[in-house]
Design a protein around this motif. Structure first.
Motif, mmCIF file in Angstrom:
data_model
loop_
_atom_site.group_PDB
_atom_site.id
_atom_site.type_symbol
_atom_site.label_atom_id
_atom_site.label_comp_id
_atom_site.label_asym_id
_atom_site.label_seq_id
_atom_site.Cartn_x
_atom_site.Cartn_y
_atom_site.Cartn_z
ATOM 1 N N VAL A 55 0.849 -1.197 0.000
ATOM 2 C CA VAL A 55 0.000 0.000 0.000
ATOM 3 C C VAL A 55 0.886 1.250 0.000
ATOM 4 O O VAL A 55 0.674 2.194 -0.779
ATOM 5 C CB VAL A 55 -0.935 0.000 1.236
ATOM 6 N N VAL A 56 1.889 1.229 0.855
ATOM 7 C CA VAL A 56 2.785 2.386 0.951
ATOM 8 C C VAL A 56 3.545 2.552 -0.367
ATOM 9 O O VAL A 56 3.693 3.653 -0.890
ATOM 10 C CB VAL A 56 3.780 2.211 2.125
ATOM 11 N N GLU A 57 3.983 1.434 -0.921
ATOM 12 C CA GLU A 57 4.736 1.488 -2.176
ATOM 13 C C GLU A 57 3.887 2.113 -3.291
ATOM 14 O O GLU A 57 4.339 2.994 -4.022
ATOM 15 C CB GLU A 57 5.197 0.076 -2.569
ATOM 16 N N PHE A 58 2.631 1.661 -3.411
ATOM 17 C CA PHE A 58 1.744 2.202 -4.448
ATOM 18 C C PHE A 58 1.525 3.702 -4.247
ATOM 19 O O PHE A 58 1.558 4.494 -5.190
ATOM 20 C CB PHE A 58 0.389 1.476 -4.435
ATOM 21 N N ALA A 59 1.288 4.088 -2.991
ATOM 22 C CA ALA A 59 1.034 5.510 -2.715
ATOM 23 C C ALA A 59 2.276 6.347 -3.004
ATOM 24 O O ALA A 59 2.187 7.473 -3.508
ATOM 25 C CB ALA A 59 0.580 5.685 -1.267
ATOM 26 N N LEU A 60 3.446 5.771 -2.696
ATOM 27 C CA LEU A 60 4.695 6.490 -2.995
ATOM 28 C C LEU A 60 4.841 6.701 -4.503
ATOM 29 O O LEU A 60 5.265 7.771 -4.965
ATOM 30 C CB LEU A 60 5.906 5.711 -2.467
ATOM 31 N N MET A 61 4.470 5.684 -5.278
ATOM 32 C CA MET A 61 4.549 5.812 -6.731
ATOM 33 C C MET A 61 3.686 6.984 -7.210
ATOM 34 O O MET A 61 4.109 7.797 -8.035
ATOM 35 C CB MET A 61 4.071 4.510 -7.407
ATOM 36 N N MET A 62 2.477 7.068 -6.653
ATOM 37 C CA MET A 62 1.585 8.152 -7.067
ATOM 38 C C MET A 62 2.154 9.499 -6.632
ATOM 39 O O MET A 62 2.083 10.485 -7.360
ATOM 40 C CB MET A 62 0.186 7.936 -6.469
ATOM 41 N N GLY A 63 2.719 9.537 -5.448
ATOM 42 C CA GLY A 63 3.322 10.777 -4.958
ATOM 43 C C GLY A 63 4.442 11.247 -5.888
ATOM 44 O O GLY A 63 4.522 12.424 -6.240
#
Ligand code: ADP
Ligand code: ZN
Ligand code: MG
Length: 482
Positions: A55-63
């Motif tokens: 979840v954190v990885e995906f959100a970091l990608m979007m960031g």
């Protein structure tokens, strides 16, 4: 006096991880109610959440894809409210310290570039779903399905930089394109994977202070967003012109009636009593992880469009339409490899292929058309084997059946007639059958050439090479008197 609209969006995107944000339950859509639950997402007393690293990885990608600053020690917070779809009585979200902030998003509206500020991107869990209605002989009941409780979301909040409904739609489309490129959200708006709230105010043009905003909740289609904003902007302007004042409130879009209606005012607004989530540590994001993700980030829609403009000399419009979908962009590039006339390929994709795909609301990956077959059609036209008109018929058949264009041409005897003598015979036939038109042509009505070409094409069922037909007609027709 002229008024301008000021809009900020709050977009929720469901992340396509296999499991929920704080437990190992499946996130699959459409399961039987309450079959994808455990004590953690049911909010049983004494359970502890464990953060899902993906979840954190995906959100970091979007960031990173939206040029945000990443906070290496963001925190979770409890957002307290009571509702039957929220068993814990609070939602775990982020508040003062979101995962990412201060980003930028580029959009294009009617060829004009705008840059929209991204205020923040934070992590949170979804709530369950209420089903109102009847089940068997149980009438007027509401049912709670907690399969969705604990499904990971990111909330993307924009600055109030948006000035029209078209621009708001462009923003959410740009966010959708990026999410799809990153493959972190399926963006299925009907299933609620991507939804948005719009904050709207109006002010006299030239004014810099913000007006009082109303929030329109939970729009799950581009059309609803556009219509709701157009209505709401007009409503606020009329209200002010009539001497009234906009009040701060939450409104809902009633798509049946085509209006927004008040849901709750400021007095009834929730007091969420946020406080730091004591059961979770700050989210650890090491620099090495950021670097690793940065390296993995794919080419994004905007970069790809810019490259297409440069490498293939496509107009901005074509480049944007084709790169909006990653699959379509790949399809395009493969076609150009096989048939290196980029603009011709683009024309066929935009006019023929997208028309068919849009009819069925399909993505290119769901269709029988392959780059080999589309390029095959273009090669047959280029070689003069078939006419452009015949090619469109072949296109439809290839699209519908997946057969190769060469086979269809052979089977149906569609090979274009370029043979001079054969066409000459048809031209003579046409001229003999239309003496009056020939006289009119001679009398100066040179536009009739189109009529003659049309007749030749009709007699050959579209198979005559129009260029050759034209040349022979010019030769056999009497010169017009001037
Ligand atoms: P709230 O505290 O009411 O949630 P926020 O300041 O967090 O408001 O902003 C929520 C969203 O509303 C953001 O997208 C922001 O850009 C937008 N927004 C804030 N003020 C205005 C305004 N006056 N007009 C239009 N949009 C606004
Ligand atoms: Zn669970
Ligand atoms: Mg807010």
């Amino acid at each position: 006096m002229d008024y301008e609209a000021v809009i900020g969006l709050e977009v929720h995107a469901q992340l396509s991880t296999n499991t929920k944000i704080f437990c190992g339950c499946s996130t699959e859509f459409g399961g039987d109610p309450n079959t994808q639950v455990c004590p953690v997402c049911l909010g049983m007393p004494g359970v502890l959440p464990v953060l899902n690293r993906s979840v954190v990885e995906f959100a970091l990608m979007m960031g990173m894809a939206t040029n945000c600053r990443i906070n290496t020690g963001s925190r979770f917070a409890r957002k307290n409210y009571f509702y039957p779809d929220l068993p814990k009585g609070y939602q775990i979200s982020q508040y003062e310290l979101p995962l990412a902030c201060q980003g930028r998003l580029g959009v294009n509206v009617n060829g004009v570039k705008h840059e929209i500020g991204i205020t923040r991107i934070h992590l949170e869990e979804d709530a369950g779903k209420l089903l109102h209605g009847e089940e068997g002989d149980m009438v007027d009941y509401s049912f709670v399905d907690l399969n969705r409780a604990g499904v990971p979301l990111i909330e993307i909040v924009t600055e109030p930089d948006i000035r029209s409904s078209e621009e708001a739609v462009a923003v959410i489309k740009a966010l959708r394109d990026i999410l799809l490129y990153l493959e972190i959200c399926d963006c299925n708006m009907e299933e609620g994977s991507l939804r948005c709230d719009a904050n709207v105010s109006v002010r006299p043009s030239g004014e810099t202070a913000l007006g009082t905003k109303a929030e329109v909740k939970n729009m799950n289609s581009f059309k609803f967003l556009k219509n709701a904003l157009d209505y709401e902007i007009e409503r606020q302007i009329e209200l002010i012109k009539d001497g009234g004042r906009v009040i701060q409130e939450t409104r809902l879009w009633d798509s049946g009636r085509g209006i927004t209606v008040s849901m709750r005012g400021k007095e009834e607004a929730h007091d969420y009593r946020y406080f730091p989530e004591p059961d979770l540590l700050p989210v650890p994001v090491e620099d090495s992880w950021i670097e690793e993700i940065k390296d993995k980030l794919p080419e994004l829609p905007r970069e790809k469009a810019e490259r297409f403009i440069k490498d293939y000399e496509l107009p901005l419009y074509d480049a944007e339409v084709i790169t909006a979908s990653k699959n379509l962009a790949e399809f395009y590039e493969r076609c150009v490899e096989l048939f290196p006339q980029p603009k011709t390929v683009s024309n066929w994709i935009m006019a023929e292929l997208l028309r068919e795909l849009n009819k069925e609301n399909k993505d290119i990956s769901e269709s029988a058309m392959t780059p080999e077959n589309l390029a095959g059609i273009l090669i047959l036209i280029d070689k003069g084997t078939i006419s452009g008109k015949i090619a469109k018929g072949i296109f439809e058949e290839v699209y519908g059946t997946g057969k190769s264009p060469e086979d269809i041409v052979k089977e149906k005897g569609l090979v274009q007639i370029s043979d001079d003598d054969a066409i000459r015979a048809v031209v003579e036939e046409v001229l003999n059958a239309n003496p009056q038109k020939v006289d009119e042509y001679k009398g100066g009505k040179v536009g009739l050439i189109g009529f003659f070409v049309g007749q030749v094409m009709r007699k050959t069922s579209g198979k005559a090479n129009p260029k050759v037909a034209n040349e022979i007609l010019q030769e056999l027709l009497p010169s017009p008197e001037t």
